[in-house]
Write a protein that holds these residues in place. Structure first.
Motif, PDB file in Angstrom:
ATOM      1  N   ALA A  79      81.433  26.840  58.107  1.00 25.67           N
ATOM      2  CA  ALA A  79      80.088  26.300  57.881  1.00 25.67           C
ATOM      3  C   ALA A  79      79.035  27.399  57.942  1.00 25.67           C
ATOM      4  O   ALA A  79      78.147  27.482  57.072  1.00 25.67           O
ATOM      5  CB  ALA A  79      79.784  25.214  58.913  1.00 25.67           C
ATOM      6  N   CYS A  80      79.126  28.257  58.950  1.00 25.54           N
ATOM      7  CA  CYS A  80      78.129  29.326  59.098  1.00 25.54           C
ATOM      8  C   CYS A  80      78.257  30.359  57.983  1.00 25.54           C
ATOM      9  O   CYS A  80      77.245  30.902  57.509  1.00 25.54           O
ATOM     10  CB  CYS A  80      78.266  29.976  60.467  1.00 25.54           C
ATOM     11  N   GLY A 142      74.353  34.932  64.518  1.00 21.61           N
ATOM     12  CA  GLY A 142      73.560  35.297  65.677  1.00 21.61           C
ATOM     13  C   GLY A 142      73.011  34.094  66.410  1.00 21.61           C
ATOM     14  O   GLY A 142      73.678  33.061  66.549  1.00 21.61           O
ATOM     15  N   THR A 143      71.786  34.203  66.853  1.00 24.95           N
ATOM     16  CA  THR A 143      71.162  33.108  67.615  1.00 24.95           C
ATOM     17  C   THR A 143      70.256  32.235  66.759  1.00 24.95           C
ATOM     18  O   THR A 143      69.633  31.306  67.266  1.00 24.95           O
ATOM     19  CB  THR A 143      70.334  33.689  68.778  1.00 24.95           C
ATOM     20  N   ARG A 144      70.172  32.527  65.481  1.00 26.86           N
ATOM     21  CA  ARG A 144      69.275  31.755  64.624  1.00 26.86           C
ATOM     22  C   ARG A 144      69.932  30.473  64.128  1.00 26.86           C
ATOM     23  O   ARG A 144      71.151  30.300  64.204  1.00 26.86           O
ATOM     24  CB  ARG A 144      68.843  32.598  63.430  1.00 26.86           C
ATOM     25  N   THR A 145      69.104  29.574  63.624  1.00 31.96           N
ATOM     26  CA  THR A 145      69.574  28.356  62.969  1.00 31.96           C
ATOM     27  C   THR A 145      69.102  28.384  61.519  1.00 31.96           C
ATOM     28  O   THR A 145      67.902  28.507  61.250  1.00 31.96           O
ATOM     29  CB  THR A 145      69.017  27.104  63.663  1.00 31.96           C
ATOM     30  N   ILE A 146      70.047  28.282  60.604  1.00 31.47           N
ATOM     31  CA  ILE A 146      69.722  28.269  59.175  1.00 31.47           C
ATOM     32  C   ILE A 146      69.529  26.815  58.764  1.00 31.47           C
ATOM     33  O   ILE A 146      70.447  26.000  58.869  1.00 31.47           O
ATOM     34  CB  ILE A 146      70.849  28.915  58.345  1.00 31.47           C
ATOM     35  N   THR A 147      68.328  26.469  58.330  1.00 34.98           N
ATOM     36  CA  THR A 147      68.008  25.071  58.054  1.00 34.98           C
ATOM     37  C   THR A 147      68.664  24.593  56.762  1.00 34.98           C
ATOM     38  O   THR A 147      68.948  25.381  55.849  1.00 34.98           O
ATOM     39  CB  THR A 147      66.486  24.879  57.944  1.00 34.98           C
TER      40      THR A 147
END
Length: 344
Positions: A79-80, A142-147
């Motif tokens: 998914a990422c 990383g620590t981000r969230t991809i919307t």
């Protein structure tokens, strides 16, 4: 008639359906009917799709006597990876969704090949894969969230509601139906079950156990990739937490549904029903405002109890078969067939 009714009561799927009915009644009464509201039911089915698919993914591995501890890691990494390709490299959303599924398939096939080539138990191999892919997932996102705004075409699938039920739930049901037909009708599925039930007998019958192992792990990985696609469709974004809580649910659904840990069996309907029970437990946690840890405790206890009960059931017939025959007992029908002169 009474014997048929008694068999029905002992049927695993009947018991699971009864538990689901009882759970629905309890939640409906406790919520004063709110559980059956359209919004509540939509949310319930929306979050039921993933447990069904990952339960089926684990079932595919269990069918050949293997375990896939990397279910969550494969799904999260797939998914990422797709999210990063879409958001950062401009890959079309539809292609990114396909890539997520293919990544799952490739990871599953790789697991199977490693098991076959090294002769290391799948438990160890998938444990290592889980660790590697979890690290890789964090490395790429990383620590981000991809919307999900980066993949509106996939998000549209998650928001679709045919007949008032989320489309991703219908997708999970269709996948379950295809697996049920496949395991019943196709030769490759029967070979996998034969390898899982008795590898030596399968080899003597001309079945390649190695091919069965690779196929089963590949199918498990493919379903993890599908789960990753459904996550992209249903969640507002992708981050490193995807897949972290999949492992227990993936085991709970097939084991409670009636799949043996020793291989040779599948229970598609039972897995779907058990996944529904797991989802009901989660709904009860929210309804009664319980700590999230209680969900894992209840599910873990049920899994342990199911495995223990299965061991008792399988040992009882073996004990009867191994019980010595009294010296004065009349000969069995098999003995009389061998020696017609034996006294009746």
């Amino acid at each position: 008639m009474s014997a048929r009714f008694a068999r029905l009561l002992r049927d695993q799927n009947t018991i699971l359906a009864a538990v689901i009915l009882a759970g629905v009644i309890i939640l409906t009464i406790s919520s004063s009917g709110g559980f059956l509201s359209p919004i509540s039911l939509e949310t319930f089915f929306q979050f039921l799709a993933i447990p069904i698919v990952i339960g089926l993914a684990q079932m595919a591995a269990l069918a050949v006597g293997q375990m896939n501890l990397a279910v969550g890691a494969i799904g999260g990494f797939a998914a990422c990876s797709a999210a990063v390709l879409i958001a950062d490299f401009g890959v079309p959303a539809w292609l990114g969704g396909i890539i997520a599924i293919l990544i799952g398939l490739a990871a599953g096939v790789l697991n199977g090949l490693i098991v076959v080539l090294t002769q290391i138990n799948g438990f160890i191999v998938t444990l290592a894969t889980m660790t590697i892919l979890s690290g890789a997932q964090y490395a790429i996102v990383g620590t981000r969230t991809i919307t999900s705004a980066s993949w509106p075409e996939i998000a549209a699938i998650g928001s679709a509601r045919p007949l008032g039920v989320p489309l991703i739930f219908w997708i999970a049901v269709v996948i379950a139906g295809l697996l049920a037909i496949g395991y019943r009708q196709t030769l490759i599925a029967r070979n996998m079950l034969a390898s899982g039930g008795n590898p030596l007998a399968a080899t003597l019958s001309g079945i390649s156990n190695n091919r069965s192992l690779v196929t089963a792990h590949g199918l498990s990985g493919l379903l993890c990739g599908v789960a990753a696609f459904l996550v992209l469709a249903s969640l507002p974004g992708a981050n490193k937490s995807i897949g972290e809580d999949w492992l227990l649910s993936s085991f709970a659904a097939p084991i409670i549904g009636g799949v043996s840990l020793t291989g040779g069996t599948v229970a598609v309907l039972g897995t779907v029903l058990a996944a529904t029970i797991v989802r009901l437990v989660d709904s009860a946690r929210a309804q009664f405002q319980l700590e999230p840890s209680w969900v894992n405790f209840v599910i873990g206890a049920v899994v342990l109890g199911t495995v223990a009960l299965d061991r008792v059931r399988t040992r009882r017939p073996a004990t009867r078969r191994s019980r010595p025959t009294p010296p004065d007992a009349p000969p069995t029908a098999a003995a009389r067939a061998i020696d017609p002169g034996a006294p009746a």
